[in-house]
Design a protein around this motif. Structure first.
Motif, PDB file in Angstrom:
ATOM      1  N   MET A 126       9.993  28.115  16.689  1.00  0.00           N
ATOM      2  CA  MET A 126       9.467  29.467  16.861  1.00  0.00           C
ATOM      3  C   MET A 126       8.429  29.593  17.977  1.00  0.00           C
ATOM      4  O   MET A 126       8.107  30.704  18.395  1.00  0.00           O
ATOM      5  CB  MET A 126       8.879  29.980  15.548  1.00  0.00           C
ATOM      6  CG  MET A 126       7.645  29.224  15.077  1.00  0.00           C
ATOM      7  SD  MET A 126       6.844  30.017  13.648  1.00  0.00           S
ATOM      8  CE  MET A 126       8.137  29.907  12.418  1.00  0.00           C
ATOM      9  N   TYR A 127       7.914  28.472  18.450  1.00  0.00           N
ATOM     10  CA  TYR A 127       6.865  28.537  19.470  1.00  0.00           C
ATOM     11  C   TYR A 127       7.379  28.145  20.854  1.00  0.00           C
ATOM     12  O   TYR A 127       6.600  27.783  21.737  1.00  0.00           O
ATOM     13  CB  TYR A 127       5.702  27.635  19.068  1.00  0.00           C
ATOM     14  CG  TYR A 127       5.109  28.032  17.732  1.00  0.00           C
ATOM     15  CD1 TYR A 127       4.661  29.333  17.487  1.00  0.00           C
ATOM     16  CD2 TYR A 127       5.012  27.109  16.685  1.00  0.00           C
ATOM     17  CE1 TYR A 127       4.144  29.702  16.265  1.00  0.00           C
ATOM     18  CE2 TYR A 127       4.475  27.476  15.458  1.00  0.00           C
ATOM     19  CZ  TYR A 127       4.045  28.767  15.251  1.00  0.00           C
ATOM     20  OH  TYR A 127       3.516  29.133  14.037  1.00  0.00           O
ATOM     21  N   ALA A 128       8.689  28.250  21.056  1.00  0.00           N
ATOM     22  CA  ALA A 128       9.296  27.828  22.320  1.00  0.00           C
ATOM     23  C   ALA A 128       8.769  28.617  23.513  1.00  0.00           C
ATOM     24  O   ALA A 128       8.723  28.103  24.634  1.00  0.00           O
ATOM     25  CB  ALA A 128      10.814  27.958  22.231  1.00  0.00           C
ATOM     26  N   ASN A 129       8.364  29.854  23.300  1.00  0.00           N
ATOM     27  CA  ASN A 129       7.928  30.697  24.414  1.00  0.00           C
ATOM     28  C   ASN A 129       6.412  30.796  24.541  1.00  0.00           C
ATOM     29  O   ASN A 129       5.898  31.647  25.265  1.00  0.00           O
ATOM     30  CB  ASN A 129       8.522  32.105  24.272  1.00  0.00           C
ATOM     31  CG  ASN A 129      10.036  32.098  24.358  1.00  0.00           C
ATOM     32  OD1 ASN A 129      10.608  31.361  25.159  1.00  0.00           O
ATOM     33  ND2 ASN A 129      10.692  32.895  23.515  1.00  0.00           N
ATOM     34  N   THR A 130       5.683  29.923  23.816  1.00  0.00           N
ATOM     35  CA  THR A 130       4.229  29.919  23.924  1.00  0.00           C
ATOM     36  C   THR A 130       3.804  29.388  25.291  1.00  0.00           C
ATOM     37  O   THR A 130       4.299  28.368  25.751  1.00  0.00           O
ATOM     38  CB  THR A 130       3.612  29.025  22.824  1.00  0.00           C
ATOM     39  OG1 THR A 130       3.954  29.571  21.549  1.00  0.00           O
ATOM     40  CG2 THR A 130       2.092  28.964  22.957  1.00  0.00           C
ATOM     41  N   THR A 131       2.907  30.110  25.950  1.00  0.00           N
ATOM     42  CA  THR A 131       2.406  29.696  27.259  1.00  0.00           C
ATOM     43  C   THR A 131       0.972  29.207  27.121  1.00  0.00           C
ATOM     44  O   THR A 131       0.116  29.910  26.575  1.00  0.00           O
ATOM     45  CB  THR A 131       2.456  30.870  28.255  1.00  0.00           C
ATOM     46  OG1 THR A 131       3.807  31.326  28.371  1.00  0.00           O
ATOM     47  CG2 THR A 131       1.949  30.423  29.626  1.00  0.00           C
ATOM     48  N   LEU A 132       0.717  28.019  27.613  1.00  0.00           N
ATOM     49  CA  LEU A 132      -0.609  27.423  27.534  1.00  0.00           C
ATOM     50  C   LEU A 132      -1.103  27.096  28.934  1.00  0.00           C
ATOM     51  O   LEU A 132      -0.315  26.766  29.822  1.00  0.00           O
ATOM     52  CB  LEU A 132      -0.576  26.130  26.707  1.00  0.00           C
ATOM     53  CG  LEU A 132      -0.041  26.233  25.281  1.00  0.00           C
ATOM     54  CD1 LEU A 132       0.076  24.838  24.675  1.00  0.00           C
ATOM     55  CD2 LEU A 132      -0.951  27.097  24.422  1.00  0.00           C
ATOM     56  N   SER A 133      -2.408  27.170  29.127  1.00  0.00           N
ATOM     57  CA  SER A 133      -3.003  26.708  30.374  1.00  0.00           C
ATOM     58  C   SER A 133      -3.576  25.318  30.168  1.00  0.00           C
ATOM     59  O   SER A 133      -3.830  24.894  29.039  1.00  0.00           O
ATOM     60  CB  SER A 133      -4.110  27.662  30.836  1.00  0.00           C
ATOM     61  OG  SER A 133      -5.269  27.518  30.035  1.00  0.00           O
ATOM     62  N   SER A 134      -3.801  24.599  31.242  1.00  0.00           N
ATOM     63  CA  SER A 134      -4.313  23.239  31.139  1.00  0.00           C
ATOM     64  C   SER A 134      -5.733  23.205  30.600  1.00  0.00           C
ATOM     65  O   SER A 134      -6.198  22.172  30.128  1.00  0.00           O
ATOM     66  CB  SER A 134      -4.271  22.558  32.514  1.00  0.00           C
ATOM     67  OG  SER A 134      -5.055  23.289  33.446  1.00  0.00           O
ATOM     68  N   GLU A 135      -6.445  24.347  30.669  1.00  0.00           N
ATOM     69  CA  GLU A 135      -7.820  24.394  30.177  1.00  0.00           C
ATOM     70  C   GLU A 135      -7.908  24.742  28.693  1.00  0.00           C
ATOM     71  O   GLU A 135      -8.995  24.741  28.112  1.00  0.00           O
ATOM     72  CB  GLU A 135      -8.638  25.415  30.970  1.00  0.00           C
ATOM     73  CG  GLU A 135      -8.889  25.035  32.423  1.00  0.00           C
ATOM     74  CD  GLU A 135      -7.682  25.310  33.307  1.00  0.00           C
ATOM     75  OE1 GLU A 135      -6.875  26.199  32.953  1.00  0.00           O
ATOM     76  OE2 GLU A 135      -7.538  24.632  34.342  1.00  0.00           O
ATOM     77  N   ASP A 136      -6.780  25.080  28.099  1.00  0.00           N
ATOM     78  CA  ASP A 136      -6.806  25.498  26.698  1.00  0.00           C
ATOM     79  C   ASP A 136      -7.293  24.378  25.792  1.00  0.00           C
ATOM     80  O   ASP A 136      -7.025  23.198  26.034  1.00  0.00           O
ATOM     81  CB  ASP A 136      -5.402  25.918  26.234  1.00  0.00           C
ATOM     82  CG  ASP A 136      -5.044  27.322  26.687  1.00  0.00           C
ATOM     83  OD1 ASP A 136      -5.958  28.062  27.069  1.00  0.00           O
ATOM     84  OD2 ASP A 136      -3.849  27.660  26.662  1.00  0.00           O
TER      85      ASP A 136
END
Length: 315
Positions: A87-97
């Motif tokens: 369900m989280y396939a489209n989650t976008t994360l930044s390297s600073e998260d």
């Protein structure tokens, strides 16, 4: 060394049945403390070792008593039970998260499985405690003993994660720790469904795509996630603080824990997974470990953390 052993015994409430037993345990303690001292003196790792309640155990004894993951005896049947997709396939994360579910109120206090190999129950229950708080706003300590007695997923000699999640989905839920407290041994099931005071429910579970730390991060950014790691080495046994590195363990999965966050070291030297363990608060960083994240040399992740993650799903 004898003075250190006496002090350690007092700190951990350790007693021995006779002088011979004390002498045997002192020899083990001495060997472990010498390893710890040598390692810390070298100072060439991102973490340090220290004494804890396992310091008078050989590594073989430690591994036999305190790990406990077993893969499902029927993987094909388990595959039929788990929910499809990620369900989280489209989650976008930044390297600073960074994420710390403790700070968001979704993590209960560190628990202690004792010498029962029930890590599989503690890791899945911690994940359910997390998604229950996220979805309802209420943090409730749930019962590992219920799973140990009732789920048929395993016992004190180990168990599997998919069966534990599926039991919680099929049985009507899980009750509180207070209503069904942990005993550290497997017994008769005393849970009677809704009449027993269900505190949390799930509809099933999904697997994170294996060997993919980016997918694991996407899942952890949304909820605590159950993972399996290689934990039986002596360095893991004596871990005290810092970021435990991938070159300090293998990938022979033997212990289930819960990833409750991730972040970057203050000095920028690297990122880490935040691991909640079930060995009490004298191990590691008050019961937690920071484990190296984004290992370039291996898709499996440090200690195999990305090999078999899974998480509960609520309706």
């Amino acid at each position: 060394m004898e003075a250190r052993h006496s002090k350690w015994m007092a700190e951990h409430g350790r007693t021995y049945k006779d002088a011979a037993a004390k002498a045997r345990r002192f020899r083990v303690f001495k060997a472990n403390v010498e390893l710890i001292d040598r390692f810390n003196a070298a100072g060439d790792k991102r973490y340090r070792l220290g004494t804890n309640r396992f310091t008078d155990l050989t590594n073989a004894e430690f591994a036999a008593m305190y790990t406990g993951y077993k893969p499902s005896p029927s993987p094909s049947e388990e595959d039929k039970q788990k929910l499809p997709g990620f369900m989280y396939a489209n989650t976008t994360l930044s390297s600073e998260d960074s994420v710390d579910w403790r700070q968001r109120g979704a993590v209960t206090d560190v628990k202690n499985q004792g010498s029962c190999g029930s890590c599989w129950a503690f890791s899945t229950v911690a994940a359910v405690e997390g998604i229950h708080q996220i979805s309802t706003g209420n943090l409730v300590s749930l019962s590992e003993q219920q799973l140990l007695d009732c789920s048929n997923s395993g016992g004190c000699k180990g168990g599997n994660l998919g069966g534990a999640f599926q039991y919680m989905a099929n049985s009507g839920g899980v009750t509180t720790e207070a209503a069904y407290p942990y005993e550290g041994t497997q017994g008769m099931c005393r849970f009677g469904g809704s009449s027993s005071g269900v505190a949390a429910t799930i509809s099933g579970y999904q697997n994170v795509p294996p060997n993919d730390e980016a997918s694991l991060a996407a899942a952890v950014s949304n909820q605590p996630v159950t993972v399996v790691i290689a934990s039986s080495g002596s360095l893991f046994q004596h871990y005290a603080t810092g970021v435990f590195t991938a070159n300090s363990c293998g990938n022979r999965l033997d212990h289930a824990v819960t990833v409750v966050g991730y972040g970057t070291e203050a000095d920028g030297s690297g990122s880490y997974w935040l691991i909640k363990n079930s060995w009490g608060t004298t191990w590691g960083e008050a019961g937690y470990m920071r484990l190296e994240k984004d290992v370039a040399s291996s898709s499996e992740g440090a200690c195999g953390v990305a090999m078999a993650p899974s998480y509960p799903v609520v309706a």
